[in-house]
Design an enzyme around this catalytic site. Structure first.
Site, short mmCIF file in Angstrom:
data_model
loop_
_atom_site.label_atom_id
_atom_site.label_comp_id
_atom_site.label_asym_id
_atom_site.label_seq_id
_atom_site.Cartn_x
_atom_site.Cartn_y
_atom_site.Cartn_z
CG HIS A 190 -5.92 1.61 0.36
ND1 HIS A 190 -5.10 2.52 -0.08
CD2 HIS A 190 -5.38 0.71 0.92
CE1 HIS A 190 -3.93 1.85 0.04
NE2 HIS A 190 -4.13 0.74 0.48
CB CYS A 212 -1.18 0.10 1.27
SG CYS A 212 -1.86 -1.46 1.38
#
Length: 400
Positions: free
Chosen positions: A344, A88
């Site tokens: 996200h 991420c």
């Protein structure tokens, strides 16, 4: 001897797509949306770009491997395009590569862009990836909400926090972020929620409820960087400069020793210390104006405030409930709504965080604008508390 990158590289322009369930747009469309805004903001032509870095995570279900998807989508002028992926934190890695290239003199102007198209996978959350050869021996079957719920449980036990009080504190994190996101036309979720709504929401992984979890979204963001001298020659003023870029990666200590108690994120503390040293920040609670942190879950934001030394260890609950990180608080956090309201899209999140700080520092954030920010920090975390990649980046006005 290394001197760091403080004040060596400036942001020339930035762009960000609308985040959300973008069924109408391909990954290429999202890239173009962010790129066109960044190029217009920078005021340059494609021929002036010297190199590019491209962040995307789910290559098999998204845009594909290599640098060609971005180069073709944007019709880049046959420059080097390198795909980067670091869980991420991939967006922050793309930024770091572009900044280092400019600081090293390898090119005058560089582009970093991140994109992810998650809603087209047909999967309710983040798709499960291959984890590697040895990891299944100690990491057989875990999902993100459970991993971060364990962080909440460990934090509560370590600091003797009442379960109901911790639940209220993480609810406040979500309420605060939704209030901010309601002012942001590019956010996925643009509706304020009440504390009662958050507390009564279905439990996903105790104590995390539905509103304690970031959404799954599509989106892209882009940044163009150069030297301050070139930026000024192009007519830019109020330059936003990079003060520090630091990455810390787990080495197995958390999982393979009995020293870590699971109540904090070890790499965040290391990256934060290094970033403050590189930026020349000696008192972050006084010197940092605002933060964008990796609030994949509300407990993550609360614990991160301590790991960034913006709250004393064990005092995060009190500081959150006192409103220290609200829009009107001591150090506003997620003033754009954060992952909580943007979702996200993995490859894009780190650059999206920087986009908000850039707007704030230039006084261009509209209804969300803070009074007089001078230093901003982004925290981008990939993986889980016990095994992760952590990036801490600091930007600020020239001279700050």
């Amino acid at each position: 001897m290394a001197t760091g990158i403080k004040d060596k590289v400036a942001i020339l322009g930035m762009g960000c797509s609308k985040f959300g369930e973008r069924w109408d747009a391909s990954p290429e469309d999202l890239m173009l949306e962010a790129y066109n805004e960044a190029m217009a903001d920078a005021g340059i032509a494609p021929a002036q770009l010297g190199a590019a870095w491209y962040s995307t995570h789910m290559d098999d279900v998204g845009t594909g491997r290599g640098g060609t998807p971005m180069s073709i989508a944007l019709r880049l002028p046959n420059i080097g395009v390198t795909r980067v992926e670091n869980f991420c934190a991939g967006g922050s890695e793309a930024i770091r590569a572009a900044v280092y290239a400019v600081a090293a003199g390898a090119c005058d102007i560089a582009l970093a862009l991140g994109v992810e198209k998650l809603k087209d996978t047909g999967y309710g959350g983040l798709p499960v990836s291959t984890v590697g050869t040895y990891i299944p021996q100690w990491y057989p079957n875990a999902v993100a909400p459970a991993n971060f719920a364990q962080l909440a449980s460990a934090y509560r036990v370590r600091h003797g926090v009442d379960a109901a009080l911790l639940k209220r504190a993480i609810a406040h994190v979500s309420v605060k972020s939704h209030a901010n996101g309601a002012k942001n036309p590019k956010a996925h979720f643009q509706k304020a929620v009440s504390e009662e709504t958050v507390l009564k929401a279905p439990i996903i992984a105790e104590p995390l409820g539905l509103f304690d979890c970031a959404g799954v979204s599509d989106g892209a963001a882009a940044v163009i960087v150069t030297t301050p001298e070139i930026a000024r020659s192009l007519g830019k003023r109020d330059l936003v400069m990079f003060k520090a870029l630091q990455v810390s990666v787990s080495n197995g200590w958390e999982l393979q020793s009995s020293e870590w108690d699971g109540s904090y994120v070890h790499t965040t503390r290391i990256a934060a210390k290094r970033a403050y040293a590189e930026a020349g920040i000696t008192n972050p609670r006084e010197q940092v104006s605002m933060t964008e942190v990796h609030d994949c879950f509300s407990i993550t934001e609360l614990v991160t405030m301590e790991d960034l030394f913006l709250s004393e260890v064990g005092h995060g609950v009190r500081d959150v409930l006192d409103g220290d990180f609200d829009a009107e608080g001591r150090i506003p956090c997620q003033i754009d709504g954060g992952l909580k309201c943007f979702g996200h899209p993995i490859g894009a999140s780190g650059i999206r965080m920087l986009y908000e700080l850039y707007l704030q520092l230039q006084g261009r954030a509209g209804a969300r604008q803070l009074a007089s920010p001078s230093i901003g920090l982004t925290h981008n975390l990939g993986g889980q508390p016990s095994q992760n990649v952590c990036s801490v980046s600091i930007v600020g006005l020239q001279g700050a």
